[in-house]
Scaffold this active site. Structure first.
Site, PDB file in Angstrom:
ATOM      1  N   ASP A 107       0.829  -1.200   0.000  1.00 24.22           N
ATOM      2  CA  ASP A 107       0.000   0.000   0.000  1.00 24.22           C
ATOM      3  C   ASP A 107       0.875   1.265   0.000  1.00 24.22           C
ATOM      4  O   ASP A 107       1.871   1.327   0.735  1.00 24.22           O
ATOM      5  CB  ASP A 107      -0.856  -0.030   1.279  1.00 24.22           C
ATOM      6  CG  ASP A 107      -1.957   1.002   1.282  1.00 24.22           C
ATOM      7  OD1 ASP A 107      -2.864   0.899   0.457  1.00 24.22           O
ATOM      8  OD2 ASP A 107      -1.911   1.908   2.143  1.00 24.22           O
ATOM      9  N   GLU A 157      14.356 -15.812   0.467  1.00 21.33           N
ATOM     10  CA  GLU A 157      14.681 -16.945   1.351  1.00 21.33           C
ATOM     11  C   GLU A 157      13.635 -18.047   1.214  1.00 21.33           C
ATOM     12  O   GLU A 157      13.798 -19.131   1.740  1.00 21.33           O
ATOM     13  CB  GLU A 157      14.730 -16.489   2.816  1.00 21.33           C
ATOM     14  CG  GLU A 157      15.990 -15.699   3.134  1.00 21.33           C
ATOM     15  CD  GLU A 157      15.933 -15.071   4.523  1.00 21.33           C
ATOM     16  OE1 GLU A 157      15.092 -15.486   5.350  1.00 21.33           O
ATOM     17  OE2 GLU A 157      16.730 -14.138   4.746  1.00 21.33           O
TER      18      GLU A 157
END
Ligand code: GLC
Length: 573
Positions: free
Chosen positions: A214, A265
Site C-alpha cells: 500500500d 529466502e
C-alpha cells in the site's frame, strides 16, 4: 501446509490472473453483516470456477475501520469480526489445494491510531523512543497551537493532528498523510523497519505467496524540509528526481531491497506488487528484480474508453515493464475507483465525483453501453501479456452503487472532505431558531464500489449473509447475482469464466504483435501462438481475421465485429 502448487515455478506471477477480494464485502459466514475469512473459504469453488492464479486480500487485520481496514491496529492478526488465524490458515490451505495462491495487503506507511505503538507514543514524552516510531513535532504559535506546517492529507485538510498529553493537555502534533486515525510511521527508525520484516516473515511463514504494498512510494519523507510549504498533494506530477519532500524519494528503495532478500529466502520466492502513484518510469523502479518485482499500472484504471489512449497505454507499459525485467499489469477496477461498467456508461468527460455527489442524478447513466464496453475492455486486458487484476464484482458486471444514502457512507473521503459554506445559516429545530453552519461534502467517496457481493437473486442481503449487509445493496443487485448469472451463456459471469479459462489455456510468451486495421477505432494484436484479440471501440463494423472464434464479448453476426465488442480468434499457425 499441503501444497499442490508447483514450487519450482518461480515465474508464476508474471502472467497471472489475480482477483482482489475486499474481505468485508465478499461473503459473510456468521451473520454479522461483515464479510469474513470463513466466507472466503466457503467460496473457493467459485474462485476456482474463474481459473484464477491468485487472490489478493485487502486488509483483514484488526482495525477500527477509519479507512476500510487500511488503518491497521495489529499487523500480525485477523480482525476478530473476520475470524482467527486458524481460519486464515484453513483458507490458505483450501485455496492452495485448488491451485490458487494468496496475496495479502501490507500497509507500511501508517498504522491505526489504535495500534499499541501509537498508544504507547501518546502516553510517552516528546523525544522518547516510543514517539520516534511515528512523526511527532512541536506546533507553531505561542503555545504550539498551530500545525508545524501547511502539509495536507489525502483525506483533507491538514496532514497534522495535535495529540493530547497523558494528563489531557494539548501536546505535540503528529503527521498523517491520510486520516488522523492513520498516523505515519517514521521509516528512518530501525525498529519500524525490523517490525515490518517480522510482519512479512509472519505471513510468508503461514504460506502467503505474495504481498500488495500500500502506498509504497510514501514511506520515506524528508523531515529536514519541515519548513517548506506543500499545500497541495501531488499526483503523477511528483518530480522524477526522487527528491520530493513526501513521495517517491530515492531512499525508499533501500527498504524494498531489504524486503527482497527476505522474499528470496522462500521457495518459490515470495512476490510483491507496489501500489505507487508516481510517474510511469519511476514506477518501474519499484518493480526491479531486487525490489518488489512488480508495480501496478493504473493507466487504464484512470483512462477514458478510447482506442487511441488504450493503444498508447498498452504499448508504453509493455515496453516499460521490460526495462526492469518485470511484466505488465492491467487494472480496470479496484476498491478505490468508480467501477468501469459505470465509467464507460457516462460521457467521456463526466466528472465522476460530481456525478456521485448528485446520487447519479445529474447525468443519466447508459447502463447497456457501460456494460457492453466494460465486457469488451475486460476481454482486451485479459488477452494482453502480463498480469490481469480483477476486482471482486466486476465479473458480475456490477455498476457503482451511486445513490448510497449519506448516513450509510463510511469512506473518510466522504466524511472528511467538507467545506463550511456559511457561518450564518439559520435553521429551525423544535421550534427554536438556531445559528449554524452549512457543511457541504465535496467528495462522495469510494463506498459505491465496496457494496457486498450479491450471491443469490433474493434474500435479505442477496446471499451475502443472514443479516443486512454493512453497506446497503440496491434492488438491481438481484439480476447481477452469481445465482442469476450461473449457466446463463450471455451473462458477464460466464463470459469471465470462459475468457479466463481460455486465457489460462492459451497463455503465450510476453510478446505481442500489432496488426494494422486501417481503422483507428479498431485495435488488433496477436500473441506468439497466433491467439488474436480484436477490439472495435467505435468504428464501422470490422471483418475478423481467419481462424476459430474462441469467444466474443457480445453476440456477433458471422465474422463482422460491431462497435464496443471484442473477439478472440485462434488463427491457423
Ligand atoms: C491505498 C488504498 C486505499 C487507502 C490508502 C491509505 O491507496 O488502496 O484504499 O485508503 O492507501 O491506506
Amino acid at each position: 501446509m499441503v501444497l499442490s502448487l508447483n514450487k519450482l515455478d518461480t515465474d508464476w506471477w508474471r502472467q497471472a490472473a489475480i482477483y482482489q477480494i475486499y474481505p468485508r464485502s465478499f461473503k459473510d459466514s456468521n451473520g454479522d453483516g461483515l464479510g469474513d475469512i470463513n466466507g472466503i473459504t466457503s467460496k473457493v469453488a467459485y474462485l476456482k470456477s474463474l481459473s484464477l492464479d491468485a487472490v489478493w486480500l485487502s486488509p483483514f487485520y484488526p482495525s477500527a475501520l477509519a479507512d476500510g481496514g487500511y488503518d491497521v491496529s495489529d499487523y500480525r492478526n485477523v480482525d476478530p469480526r473476520l475470524g482467527t488465524l486458524e481460519d486464515f490458515d484453513q483458507m490458505v490451505t483450501a485455496l492452495h489445494n485448488n491451485n490458487i495462491r494468496v496475496f495479502v495487503d501490507i500497509v507500511p506507511n501508517h498504522s491505526s491510531d489504535q495500534h499499541a505503538w501509537f498508544q504507547e507514543a501518546l502516553a510517552s514524552k516528546p523525544g522518547s523512543r516510543a514517539r520516534d516510531r511515528y512523526i511527532f513535532r512541536d506546533g507553531k504559535g505561542k503555545n504550539g497551537e498551530l500545525p508545524p506546517n501547511d502539509w495536507v492529507s489525502h483525506f483533507a485538510p491538514s496532514a497534522w493532528t495535535r495529540s493530547k498529553n497523558s494528563d489531557g493537555t494539548p501536546g505535540q502534533w503528529y503527521l498523517h498523510l491520510f486520516a488522523p486515525e492513520q498516523p505515519d510511521f517514521n521509516w528512518d527508525n530501525r525498529e519500524v523497519q525490523l517490525d515490518f520484516l517480522k510482519t512479512l516473515k509472519f505471513w510468508a511463514d503461514r504460506g502467503v505467496d505474495g504481498f500488495r504494498i500500500d502506498v509504497a512510494h510514501a514511506l520515506k519523507k524528508d523531515m529536514s524540509k519541515i519548513n517548506k510549504s506543500y499545500p497541495k498533494l501531488k499526483g503523477f506530477d511528483i518530480t522524477d528526481k526522487g527528491n520530493d519532500i513526501l513521495f517517491d524519494r530515492n531512499e525508499v528503495h533501500e527498504i524494498y531491497r531489504e524486503w527482497r532478500k527476505l522474499f528470496n529466502e522462500y521457495n518459490p520466492p515470495r512476490v510483491a506488487v507496489a501500489e505507487a502513484y508516481v510517474m510511469a518510469k519511476r514506477r518501474m523502479l519499484y518493480a526491479r528484480p531486487d525490489e518488489l518485482g512488480q508495480a501496478f499500472n493504473f493507466d487504464l484504471l484512470v483512462a477514458p474508453y478510447d482506442a487511441k489512449t488504450f493503444k498508447r497505454i498498452i504499448k508504453d507499459n509493455i515496453k516499460l515493464a521490460k526495462t526492469e525485467g518485470s511484466s505488465s499489469t492491467w487494472v480496470l477496477n479496484n476498491h478505490d475507483k468508480v467501477r468501469h461498467a459505470t465509467k464507460y456508461g457516462l460521457p467521456k468527460n463526466a466528472d465522476l465525483n460530481q456525478w456521485l455527489l448528485s446520487d447519479g442524478k445529474d447525468i443519466p447513466l447508459n447502463r447497456a453501453q457501460g456494460s457492453k464496453r466494460a465486457r469488451a475492455a475486460s476481454m482486451l486486458t485479459m488477452a494482453l501479456p502480463g498480469c490481469v487484476y480483477i476486482y471482486q464484482g466486476e465479473e458480475l458486471g456490477l455498476f457503482e452503487v451511486e445513490d448510497l444514502q449519506h448516513q450509510d457512507l463510511q469512506d473518510p473521503n466522504w466524511i472528511r472532505n467538507v467545506e463550511i459554506k456559511s457561518q450564518r445559516t439559520f435553521f429551525k429545530k423544535e421550534g427554536k431558531t438556531i445559528k449554524g453552519v452549512a457543511v457541504v461534502h465535496t467528495e462522495k467517496g469510494r463506498d459505491g464500489c465496496r457494496v457486498p457481493l450479491p450471491w443469490t437473486s433474493s434474500g435479505r442481503s442477496f446471499g451475502f449473509g443472514s443479516a443486512d449487509a454493512h453497506l446497503p445493496q440496491p434492488s438491481w443487485f438481484a439480476e447481477h447475482s452469481v445465482q442469476s448469472q450461473t449457466g446463463v451463456n450471455e451473462s458477464t459471469l460466464e463470459l469471465y469464466r470462459m475468457a479466463l479459462a481460455l486465457r489460462a489455456k492459451y497463455q503465450s510468451t510476453e510478446e505481442i504483435e500489432w496488426i494494422k486495421t486501417g481503422d483507428p477505432e479498431v485495435l488488433h494484436f496477436k500473441r506468439e501462438n497466433s491467439w488474436h484479440c480484436v477490439m472495435n471501440f467505435g468504428g464501422a463494423t470490422y471483418t475478423l481475421p481467419a481462424g476459430e472464434i474462441l469467444v466474443t464479448s457480445a453476440p456477433i453476426k458471422g465474422r463482422s465485429l460491431p462497435k464496443d465488442t471484442c473477439a478472440w480468434i485462434m488463427a491457423p499457425q
